[in-house]
Design a protein around this motif. Sequence first.
Motif, PDB file in Angstrom:
ATOM      1  N   ILE A 236      -4.503   6.681  -7.379  1.00 56.29           N
ATOM      2  CA  ILE A 236      -4.701   7.886  -6.389  1.00 56.29           C
ATOM      3  C   ILE A 236      -3.362   7.794  -5.825  1.00 56.29           C
ATOM      4  N   PRO A 237      -2.854   9.226  -6.057  1.00 54.95           N
ATOM      5  CA  PRO A 237      -1.422   9.436  -5.508  1.00 54.95           C
ATOM      6  C   PRO A 237      -1.378   9.454  -3.890  1.00 54.95           C
ATOM      7  N   GLY A 238      -0.080   9.793  -3.595  1.00 61.50           N
ATOM      8  CA  GLY A 238       0.020  10.182  -2.078  1.00 61.50           C
ATOM      9  C   GLY A 238       0.817   8.798  -1.418  1.00 61.50           C
ATOM     10  N   HIS A 239       2.277   8.852  -1.669  1.00 59.58           N
ATOM     11  CA  HIS A 239       3.212   7.674  -1.232  1.00 59.58           C
ATOM     12  C   HIS A 239       3.534   7.991   0.190  1.00 59.58           C
ATOM     13  N   VAL A 240       4.028   9.301   0.616  1.00 50.27           N
ATOM     14  CA  VAL A 240       4.309   9.444   2.066  1.00 50.27           C
ATOM     15  C   VAL A 240       3.305  10.244   2.816  1.00 50.27           C
ATOM     16  N   SER A 241       2.742   9.678   3.801  1.00 49.99           N
ATOM     17  CA  SER A 241       1.786  10.229   4.543  1.00 49.99           C
ATOM     18  C   SER A 241       1.680  10.012   6.252  1.00 49.99           C
ATOM     19  N   VAL A 242       1.085  10.584   6.997  1.00 44.09           N
ATOM     20  CA  VAL A 242       0.968  10.539   8.259  1.00 44.09           C
ATOM     21  C   VAL A 242      -0.579  10.235   8.582  1.00 44.09           C
ATOM     22  N   GLY A 243      -0.927   9.240   9.416  1.00 41.32           N
ATOM     23  CA  GLY A 243      -2.268   9.132  10.060  1.00 41.32           C
ATOM     24  C   GLY A 243      -2.277   8.396  11.422  1.00 41.32           C
ATOM     25  N   THR A 244      -3.617   8.541  11.922  1.00 42.47           N
ATOM     26  CA  THR A 244      -3.638   8.105  13.238  1.00 42.47           C
ATOM     27  C   THR A 244      -4.373   6.498  12.916  1.00 42.47           C
ATOM     28  N   VAL A 245      -3.839   5.495  13.806  1.00 42.08           N
ATOM     29  CA  VAL A 245      -4.264   3.963  13.879  1.00 42.08           C
ATOM     30  C   VAL A 245      -5.703   4.029  14.154  1.00 42.08           C
ATOM     31  N   ALA A 246      -6.628   3.808  13.057  1.00 41.65           N
ATOM     32  CA  ALA A 246      -8.069   3.904  13.822  1.00 41.65           C
ATOM     33  C   ALA A 246      -8.816   2.506  13.715  1.00 41.65           C
TER      34      ALA A 246
ATOM     35  N   GLY B  27      -7.958  -0.289  -4.464  1.00 36.52           N
ATOM     36  CA  GLY B  27      -8.409   0.149  -2.764  1.00 36.52           C
ATOM     37  C   GLY B  27      -7.659   1.259  -2.437  1.00 36.52           C
ATOM     38  N   LEU B  28      -7.652   1.385  -1.059  1.00 36.92           N
ATOM     39  CA  LEU B  28      -7.155   2.640  -0.583  1.00 36.92           C
ATOM     40  C   LEU B  28      -5.732   2.264  -0.078  1.00 36.92           C
ATOM     41  N   LEU B  29      -4.898   1.895  -1.050  1.00 39.39           N
ATOM     42  CA  LEU B  29      -3.358   1.928  -0.804  1.00 39.39           C
ATOM     43  C   LEU B  29      -2.855   2.997  -1.098  1.00 39.39           C
ATOM     44  N   VAL B  30      -3.147   4.304  -0.443  1.00 40.26           N
ATOM     45  CA  VAL B  30      -2.707   5.652  -1.037  1.00 40.26           C
ATOM     46  C   VAL B  30      -3.095   6.894   0.307  1.00 40.26           C
ATOM     47  N   GLY B  31      -2.298   7.815  -0.285  1.00 37.16           N
ATOM     48  CA  GLY B  31      -2.511   8.783   0.766  1.00 37.16           C
ATOM     49  C   GLY B  31      -3.498   9.886   0.471  1.00 37.16           C
TER      50      GLY B  31
ATOM     51  N   SER C  42      -6.530  10.273   0.553  1.00 37.49           N
ATOM     52  CA  SER C  42      -7.727   9.687   0.873  1.00 37.49           C
ATOM     53  C   SER C  42      -7.956   9.799   2.304  1.00 37.49           C
ATOM     54  N   GLU C  43      -9.345   9.845   2.629  1.00 33.96           N
ATOM     55  CA  GLU C  43      -9.379  10.042   4.073  1.00 33.96           C
ATOM     56  C   GLU C  43      -9.037   8.811   4.903  1.00 33.96           C
ATOM     57  N   ALA C  44      -8.959   7.600   4.318  1.00 31.34           N
ATOM     58  CA  ALA C  44      -8.237   6.575   5.034  1.00 31.34           C
ATOM     59  C   ALA C  44      -7.225   5.814   4.388  1.00 31.34           C
ATOM     60  N   ILE C  45      -6.199   5.073   5.177  1.00 27.99           N
ATOM     61  CA  ILE C  45      -5.237   4.236   4.205  1.00 27.99           C
ATOM     62  C   ILE C  45      -5.416   3.141   4.975  1.00 27.99           C
ATOM     63  N   TRP C  46      -5.224   2.009   3.861  1.00 26.80           N
ATOM     64  CA  TRP C  46      -5.227   0.499   4.266  1.00 26.80           C
ATOM     65  C   TRP C  46      -3.885   0.307   4.248  1.00 26.80           C
ATOM     66  N   MET C  47      -3.607  -0.281   5.550  1.00 27.16           N
ATOM     67  CA  MET C  47      -2.166  -0.707   5.933  1.00 27.16           C
ATOM     68  C   MET C  47      -2.301  -2.294   5.417  1.00 27.16           C
ATOM     69  N   LYS C  48      -1.899  -2.764   4.498  1.00 25.50           N
ATOM     70  CA  LYS C  48      -1.820  -4.142   4.590  1.00 25.50           C
ATOM     71  C   LYS C  48      -0.867  -4.917   5.446  1.00 25.50           C
ATOM     72  N   PRO C  49      -1.112  -6.100   5.824  1.00 25.68           N
ATOM     73  CA  PRO C  49      -0.055  -6.928   6.757  1.00 25.68           C
ATOM     74  C   PRO C  49       1.180  -7.025   5.935  1.00 25.68           C
ATOM     75  N   GLY C  50       2.149  -6.483   7.191  1.00 24.77           N
ATOM     76  CA  GLY C  50       3.520  -6.541   6.668  1.00 24.77           C
ATOM     77  C   GLY C  50       4.340  -5.029   6.407  1.00 24.77           C
ATOM     78  N   VAL C  51       2.958  -4.205   6.149  1.00 25.21           N
ATOM     79  CA  VAL C  51       3.618  -2.740   5.812  1.00 25.21           C
ATOM     80  C   VAL C  51       4.192  -2.363   7.224  1.00 25.21           C
ATOM     81  N   LYS C  52       5.316  -1.624   6.770  1.00 24.92           N
ATOM     82  CA  LYS C  52       6.174  -1.235   8.140  1.00 24.92           C
ATOM     83  C   LYS C  52       5.721   0.117   8.406  1.00 24.92           C
ATOM     84  N   MET C  53       5.254   0.122   9.538  1.00 27.35           N
ATOM     85  CA  MET C  53       4.697   1.419  10.171  1.00 27.35           C
ATOM     86  C   MET C  53       5.956   1.766  11.246  1.00 27.35           C
TER      87      MET C  53
END
Length: 369
Positions: free
Chosen positions: A60-70, A132-136, A138-149
């Motif tokens: 699933i592509p999408g490496h630069v994205s913006v989202g709201t922390v849900a 999994g949802l390590l992509v942009g 998609s409706e939701a993006i999984w921020m693994k621990p340590g990913v710099k937001m």
Amino acid sequence: MNSMFRAAVMPGPRQPIEVRELPAPELEPGAALLHTLYSEVCGTDVHLHHGRLDVPFPLIPGHVSVGTVAALRRGGDQPRDVEGEPIREGDVVTFLDVHETCNHCYHCLVAQQPTRCAKRRVYGITYGAHDGLLVGWSEAIWMKPGVKMVRIPRALDPATFIGGGCGLVTALHAIDLAQVRLGESVAVLGVGPVGQSVIALAALSGAGEVIGVGAPNDRLAFAHRMGATQTVGLDVKPADRIERVRAHTRGRGADVVIEASGSPDAVSQALDMVRDGGRVVVCGHYTDNGPVEIHPHWQINRKHVELRGCWGSQYHHFHRAVQLAAHFGARVPWREMVSGRYGLEGAGEALAAVESQAAIKALVVPNEG
Ligand SMILES: [Zn+2]
Ligand SMILES: [Zn+2]
């Protein structure tokens, strides 16, 4: 929280994009889930679709994205920004797509070039759909621990940041490497998303002449809006393009030339366009587009040229790109670089628009229509 989320999957090279449902991730302590606002179609996604990069399919592509922390899972190291401020539910954020840089290897610790760390993983590129949802896209993006937001400042419209997006971050890295000084002339080869942002950042850096070289004409017109003082089209013969750049720089050639086109020929032209003792930065060759003949004596050694390659980005590039978009978003029309918005069903169409250059920048807006 939903148990399933929709995502636009690339089943394999040159296969049509299809929408599939993926299970919601089980958030580990310190992880978060983003509700996706925007993801972008980058030139890299076109290369992925052409099978030009060694990546796991289906992906699933999408490496630069913006989202709201849900959602945030408590218990681990709570994600924080660089000021130490916790990231909270409801915050609008983007994130550095690169993570798991090891901070133990030679590249990380000795060479201090973490973009060459072999352990690094990249959202939307090095992960397959089964991860999994390590992509942009998609409706939701999984921020693994340590990913710099990085929190999007209140004054910054997320659409302005994503308009610059990946190309803005790369452009900032290239401008850093080019060390543009006040009043210097800068020629930029390529007027896609990277080239456009290079032009804007060169102008913001205080460059004198900023010369955009590329095609088609509507992109050259846009380059003027980004800060180009001159443009040269690809309808001009290569030898004449070099002469035009010289003519705009008192016959000397540009102090700095930044190649952002991905054309091997452009690298040779960059060496011809730069003045003696000038600097050339190559940032357009994220995939192998083939070789080109260089004459080391005439084009590099005798000219005393400094030639620098630019690969990937570090956190500081990403962080500063967000702040730049916030400070200069009213002056630089990043937002208007976006010429198409597509829902997940339209992701294939979005990819085709970028591939055919019908769009400078296309966005995937997974939770809209
Ligand atoms: Zn490392
Ligand atoms: Zn990209």
